[in-house]
Enzyme design. Structure first.
Site, PDB file in Angstrom:
ATOM      1  CB  SER A 194      -0.911   0.016   1.235  1.00 15.63           C
ATOM      2  OG  SER A 194      -1.777   1.138   1.193  1.00 15.63           O
ATOM      3  CD  GLU A 195      -0.657   5.963  -3.055  1.00 17.30           C
ATOM      4  OE1 GLU A 195      -0.567   7.186  -2.863  1.00 17.30           O
ATOM      5  OE2 GLU A 195      -1.000   5.466  -4.127  1.00 17.30           O
ATOM      6  CG  ASN A 196      -1.057   3.729   3.590  1.00 13.75           C
ATOM      7  OD1 ASN A 196      -1.167   2.842   2.757  1.00 13.75           O
ATOM      8  ND2 ASN A 196      -1.564   3.628   4.806  1.00 13.75           N
TER       9      ASN A 196
END
Length: 218
Positions: free
Chosen positions: A49-51
């Site tokens: 996940s990009e976070n």
């Protein structure tokens, strides 16, 4: 003949079937996040996940949500054994550096050559920037798209050329809609599956670009 469209859960389940063992995969905001609930237990798949998450699992049971465990769409997730947290900058380095095998994204439009538009329709109240979708579209080794085949107004989302701002050029490899599965190839848009009862002529009529019927090859 009559046909039944796939619902969002069925599309997610279908995509999950095509993710290979050992793959590093980013699931985009929206429908793609549902895929986490359908990944087979006999495969080891690393979700990114990009976070700043790697190796997370499906949503938690009701009442077991951890407010510090969310994906990029602000949905609760679980972490698998060996999962990792890291800085947002490191996450984007993974995305841009070609370290992800597959990115699964939504779309407003996909062009016949694989161009993708998934962040802006030109509407005045649309989100102000492309965000991480651009990095995923050009950084992942393969890009899968999940989308309805047509808009709520019945307009094709698979088109000859984009009319919305591009997220990435010639980046899409496969499209999963509520009606079919299409491979984007140098020889054209090849329909490899379609829902029961839907004729190829009917599918073509709902598509804004020429299709090739490859269903008989499977």
């Amino acid at each position: 003949m009559s046909y039944q469209k796939l619902n969002r859960n069925q599309i997610a389940e279908r995509v999950a079937q095509d993710i290979p063992d050992g793959a590093y995969v980013n699931l985009g905001i929206g429908l793609p996040t549902k895929i986490a609930s359908y990944l087979p237990s006999d495969k080891e798949i690393f979700l990114h996940s990009e976070n700043g998450l790697l190796a997370f699992g499906p949503p938690p049971a009701a009442g077991e949500e951890d407010p510090e465990l969310i994906n990029a769409g602000k949905e609760y997730v679980t972490m698998l054994k060996g999962g990792a947290f890291f800085h947002h900058g490191d996450s984007f380095a993974m995305m841009r550096g070609g370290h992800l095998d597959i990115a699964v994204l939504g779309a407003f439009q996909v062009a016949a050559n694989g161009d993708l538009a998934n962040w802006h329709t030109g509407a005045p109240d649309a989100i102000p920037s492309v965000g991480g979708a651009m990095d995923l579209a050009v950084g992942a080794k393969k890009v899968f798209i999940t989308t309805d085949h047509v808009t709520k107004n019945g307009e094709p989302k698979i088109v000859a050329e984009l009319t919305y701002p591009a997220t990435g050029q010639k980046c899409v490899d496969r499209i999963y809609t509520d009606l079919c599965v299409i491979d984007v190839t140098a020889e054209g848009l090849k329909v490899i599956e379609k829902v029961d009862g839907l004729s190829f002529a009917e599918l073509q009529a709902m598509t804004g670009a020429p299709l090739v019927d490859a269903t008989q090859q499977n």
